[in-house]
Write a protein that holds these residues in place. Structure first.
Motif, PDB file in Angstrom:
ATOM      1  N   HIS A  21       0.822  -1.208   0.000  1.00  0.00           N
ATOM      2  CA  HIS A  21       0.000   0.000   0.000  1.00  0.00           C
ATOM      3  C   HIS A  21       0.860   1.264   0.000  1.00  0.00           C
ATOM      4  CE1 HIS A  21      -2.706  -3.135   1.795  1.00  0.00           C
ATOM      5  NE2 HIS A  21      -3.297  -2.802   0.666  1.00  0.00           N
ATOM      6  N   ALA A  22       1.931   1.242   0.763  1.00  0.00           N
ATOM      7  CA  ALA A  22       2.838   2.391   0.769  1.00  0.00           C
ATOM      8  C   ALA A  22       3.459   2.581  -0.618  1.00  0.00           C
ATOM      9  CB  ALA A  22       3.925   2.209   1.822  1.00  0.00           C
ATOM     10  N   LEU A  23       3.824   1.474  -1.269  1.00  0.00           N
ATOM     11  CA  LEU A  23       4.393   1.569  -2.617  1.00  0.00           C
ATOM     12  C   LEU A  23       3.360   2.042  -3.627  1.00  0.00           C
ATOM     13  CD1 LEU A  23       6.572  -1.667  -2.615  1.00  0.00           C
ATOM     14  CD2 LEU A  23       7.396   0.703  -2.592  1.00  0.00           C
ATOM     15  N   LEU A  24       2.121   1.571  -3.508  1.00  0.00           N
ATOM     16  CA  LEU A  24       1.072   2.040  -4.420  1.00  0.00           C
ATOM     17  C   LEU A  24       0.848   3.538  -4.274  1.00  0.00           C
ATOM     18  CD1 LEU A  24      -1.527  -0.879  -4.186  1.00  0.00           C
ATOM     19  CD2 LEU A  24      -0.258  -0.180  -6.246  1.00  0.00           C
ATOM     20  N   VAL A  25       0.824   4.027  -3.039  1.00  0.00           N
ATOM     21  CA  VAL A  25       0.665   5.469  -2.832  1.00  0.00           C
ATOM     22  C   VAL A  25       1.824   6.216  -3.493  1.00  0.00           C
ATOM     23  CG1 VAL A  25       0.690   7.308  -1.096  1.00  0.00           C
ATOM     24  CG2 VAL A  25      -0.753   5.300  -0.751  1.00  0.00           C
ATOM     25  N   ALA A  26       3.045   5.768  -3.241  1.00  0.00           N
ATOM     26  CA  ALA A  26       4.220   6.443  -3.811  1.00  0.00           C
ATOM     27  C   ALA A  26       4.182   6.427  -5.337  1.00  0.00           C
ATOM     28  CB  ALA A  26       5.502   5.785  -3.304  1.00  0.00           C
ATOM     29  N   GLY A  84      -0.312  -8.170 -11.179  1.00  0.00           N
ATOM     30  CA  GLY A  84      -0.989  -7.273 -12.104  1.00  0.00           C
ATOM     31  C   GLY A  84      -1.288  -5.896 -11.556  1.00  0.00           C
ATOM     32  N   TRP A  85      -0.695  -5.561 -10.422  1.00  0.00           N
ATOM     33  CA  TRP A  85      -0.913  -4.240  -9.820  1.00  0.00           C
ATOM     34  C   TRP A  85       0.004  -3.181 -10.412  1.00  0.00           C
ATOM     35  CZ3 TRP A  85      -1.618  -4.726  -3.803  1.00  0.00           C
ATOM     36  CH2 TRP A  85      -2.739  -5.509  -3.535  1.00  0.00           C
ATOM     37  N   LEU A  86       1.110  -3.608 -11.007  1.00  0.00           N
ATOM     38  CA  LEU A  86       2.091  -2.683 -11.574  1.00  0.00           C
ATOM     39  C   LEU A  86       2.430  -3.096 -12.994  1.00  0.00           C
ATOM     40  CD1 LEU A  86       4.688  -2.416  -8.651  1.00  0.00           C
ATOM     41  CD2 LEU A  86       2.748  -0.899  -9.105  1.00  0.00           C
ATOM     42  N   VAL A  99      11.009   1.068 -14.659  1.00  0.00           N
ATOM     43  CA  VAL A  99      10.200   2.121 -14.059  1.00  0.00           C
ATOM     44  C   VAL A  99       8.803   1.547 -13.851  1.00  0.00           C
ATOM     45  CG1 VAL A  99       9.209   4.419 -14.356  1.00  0.00           C
ATOM     46  CG2 VAL A  99      11.567   3.978 -15.056  1.00  0.00           C
ATOM     47  N   TYR A 100       8.338   1.589 -12.615  1.00  0.00           N
ATOM     48  CA  TYR A 100       7.066   0.998 -12.234  1.00  0.00           C
ATOM     49  C   TYR A 100       5.965   2.050 -12.241  1.00  0.00           C
ATOM     50  CZ  TYR A 100       9.940  -2.865 -10.604  1.00  0.00           C
ATOM     51  OH  TYR A 100      10.835  -3.900 -10.542  1.00  0.00           O
ATOM     52  N   ASP A 101       4.782   1.622 -12.679  1.00  0.00           N
ATOM     53  CA  ASP A 101       3.594   2.472 -12.646  1.00  0.00           C
ATOM     54  C   ASP A 101       2.413   1.601 -12.236  1.00  0.00           C
ATOM     55  OD1 ASP A 101       1.963   4.675 -12.857  1.00  0.00           O
ATOM     56  OD2 ASP A 101       2.188   4.906 -15.024  1.00  0.00           O
ATOM     57  N   VAL A 102       1.416   2.212 -11.650  1.00  0.00           N
ATOM     58  CA  VAL A 102       0.256   1.493 -11.138  1.00  0.00           C
ATOM     59  C   VAL A 102      -0.716   1.196 -12.279  1.00  0.00           C
ATOM     60  CG1 VAL A 102      -1.667   1.605  -9.500  1.00  0.00           C
ATOM     61  CG2 VAL A 102       0.550   2.620  -8.902  1.00  0.00           C
ATOM     62  N   THR A 103      -1.180  -0.048 -12.341  1.00  0.00           N
ATOM     63  CA  THR A 103      -2.186  -0.451 -13.326  1.00  0.00           C
ATOM     64  C   THR A 103      -3.579  -0.137 -12.765  1.00  0.00           C
ATOM     65  OG1 THR A 103      -2.452  -2.656 -12.376  1.00  0.00           O
ATOM     66  CG2 THR A 103      -0.737  -2.381 -14.091  1.00  0.00           C
ATOM     67  N   ALA A 114      -7.038  -1.816  -6.087  1.00  0.00           N
ATOM     68  CA  ALA A 114      -6.610  -2.415  -4.815  1.00  0.00           C
ATOM     69  C   ALA A 114      -6.295  -1.327  -3.796  1.00  0.00           C
ATOM     70  CB  ALA A 114      -5.401  -3.318  -5.038  1.00  0.00           C
ATOM     71  N   LEU A 115      -5.636  -0.264  -4.233  1.00  0.00           N
ATOM     72  CA  LEU A 115      -5.325   0.843  -3.331  1.00  0.00           C
ATOM     73  C   LEU A 115      -6.605   1.526  -2.870  1.00  0.00           C
ATOM     74  CD1 LEU A 115      -3.370   2.720  -1.863  1.00  0.00           C
ATOM     75  CD2 LEU A 115      -3.178   4.041  -3.989  1.00  0.00           C
ATOM     76  N   ALA A 116      -7.517   1.797  -3.787  1.00  0.00           N
ATOM     77  CA  ALA A 116      -8.777   2.453  -3.428  1.00  0.00           C
ATOM     78  C   ALA A 116      -9.556   1.612  -2.412  1.00  0.00           C
ATOM     79  CB  ALA A 116      -9.613   2.711  -4.676  1.00  0.00           C
ATOM     80  N   GLU A 117      -9.550   0.299  -2.611  1.00  0.00           N
ATOM     81  CA  GLU A 117     -10.250  -0.586  -1.666  1.00  0.00           C
ATOM     82  C   GLU A 117      -9.610  -0.513  -0.288  1.00  0.00           C
ATOM     83  OE1 GLU A 117     -10.928  -5.352  -0.965  1.00  0.00           O
ATOM     84  OE2 GLU A 117     -10.770  -4.631  -3.032  1.00  0.00           O
ATOM     85  N   TRP A 118      -8.275  -0.568  -0.241  1.00  0.00           N
ATOM     86  CA  TRP A 118      -7.573  -0.500   1.036  1.00  0.00           C
ATOM     87  C   TRP A 118      -7.803   0.840   1.720  1.00  0.00           C
ATOM     88  CZ3 TRP A 118      -3.457   2.662   2.580  1.00  0.00           C
ATOM     89  CH2 TRP A 118      -2.934   2.357   3.842  1.00  0.00           C
ATOM     90  N   LEU A 119      -7.804   1.930   0.943  1.00  0.00           N
ATOM     91  CA  LEU A 119      -8.009   3.258   1.519  1.00  0.00           C
ATOM     92  C   LEU A 119      -9.372   3.383   2.192  1.00  0.00           C
ATOM     93  CD1 LEU A 119      -6.448   5.477  -1.281  1.00  0.00           C
ATOM     94  CD2 LEU A 119      -5.554   5.175   1.042  1.00  0.00           C
ATOM     95  N   SER A 120     -10.362   2.666   1.692  1.00  0.00           N
ATOM     96  CA  SER A 120     -11.710   2.778   2.244  1.00  0.00           C
ATOM     97  C   SER A 120     -11.939   1.869   3.447  1.00  0.00           C
ATOM     98  CB  SER A 120     -12.746   2.475   1.159  1.00  0.00           C
ATOM     99  OG  SER A 120     -12.663   1.118   0.767  1.00  0.00           O
ATOM    100  N   GLU A 121     -11.011   0.953   3.722  1.00  0.00           N
ATOM    101  CA  GLU A 121     -11.163   0.052   4.864  1.00  0.00           C
ATOM    102  C   GLU A 121     -10.874   0.798   6.169  1.00  0.00           C
ATOM    103  OE1 GLU A 121      -8.383  -3.093   4.196  1.00  0.00           O
ATOM    104  OE2 GLU A 121      -9.540  -3.934   2.523  1.00  0.00           O
ATOM    105  N   PRO A 122     -11.592   0.434   7.242  1.00  0.00           N
ATOM    106  CA  PRO A 122     -11.296   1.054   8.545  1.00  0.00           C
ATOM    107  C   PRO A 122      -9.864   0.749   8.983  1.00  0.00           C
ATOM    108  CG  PRO A 122     -13.313  -0.258   8.633  1.00  0.00           C
ATOM    109  CD  PRO A 122     -12.663  -0.531   7.307  1.00  0.00           C
ATOM    110  N   THR A 123      -9.273   1.678   9.683  1.00  0.00           N
ATOM    111  CA  THR A 123      -7.930   1.497  10.228  1.00  0.00           C
ATOM    112  C   THR A 123      -8.041   1.471  11.745  1.00  0.00           C
ATOM    113  OG1 THR A 123      -6.957   2.680   8.381  1.00  0.00           O
ATOM    114  CG2 THR A 123      -5.614   2.498  10.365  1.00  0.00           C
TER     115      THR A 123
END
Length: 179
Positions: free
Chosen positions: A5-10, A51-53, A68-72, A78-87
């Motif tokens: 998740h940290a890598l997806l944000v970056a 398949g995330w990158l 060079v990596y980019d988000v698919t 996957a990031l949007a789903e994680w962001l919406s989960e309670p912490t």
């Protein structure tokens, strides 16, 4: 949170190579989520296989191609789903706090030395955050003039400053009480 998740944000902020990500981690994200170079590369490979990158090879003179990596779209989902989960609330687990509480049962001078070392580290982080704030947000009307990603970056940096100010205040108070 997982390193993924940290890598997806970056990478949503800006596509990057593994070495670029490692440098960015040491300068920003690494203050609240740490990872070694090896961990970053291992997770990037797994995220690509999932398949995330996507990877774009970039030729380099006299060296192997850089990846060079980019988000698919799947990675963005996957990031949007994680962001919406309670912490869950973050529980403070601090060896230092336990040592401070138990200093009466051992070598108080040694504990005070440990506290001084931590205080120096928190001062250094606070100064680093303040320099970032001065560099990136010099206008006095922030955050009113910010929105979206810029506002998020500002507020996380502000949170870092407030956290370090709290540590500096608390550790200073402890040291002053014992001198």
């Amino acid at each position: 949170m997982a390193l993924e998740h940290a890598l997806l944000v970056a990478l949503r902020e800006r596509p990057a190579s593994g070495s670029d990500l490692a440098r960015r981690f040491s300068r920003s994200i690494g203050f609240f989520w740490s990872a070694t170079h090896q961990q970053i590369y291992r997770v990037l490979a797994r995220m690509e296989a999932d398949g995330w990158l996507q990877v774009t090879p970039v030729a380099q003179a006299g060296r192997p191609d850089q990846k060079v990596y980019d988000v698919t779209p799947a990675g963005a989902a996957a990031l949007a789903e994680w962001l919406s989960e309670p912490t869950p609330p973050h529980a403070l687990r601090s060896d230092l706090a336990v040592k401070m509480r138990g200093a009466s049962f051992g070598d108080r001078a040694a504990v005070l030395d440990v506290v001084r070392a931590h205080l120096a580290d928190h001062h250094a982080r606070l100064e680093h955050y303040r320099r970032l704030m001065e560099r990136d947000y010099p206008a006095p009307d922030h955050p009113a003039s910010l929105s979206g990603l810029d506002l998020d970056h500002y507020l996380v940096l502000r949170g870092g400053i407030l956290t370090e100010e709290t540590w500096v205040t608390w550790l200073t108070e402890y040291l002053e009480a014992h001198t």
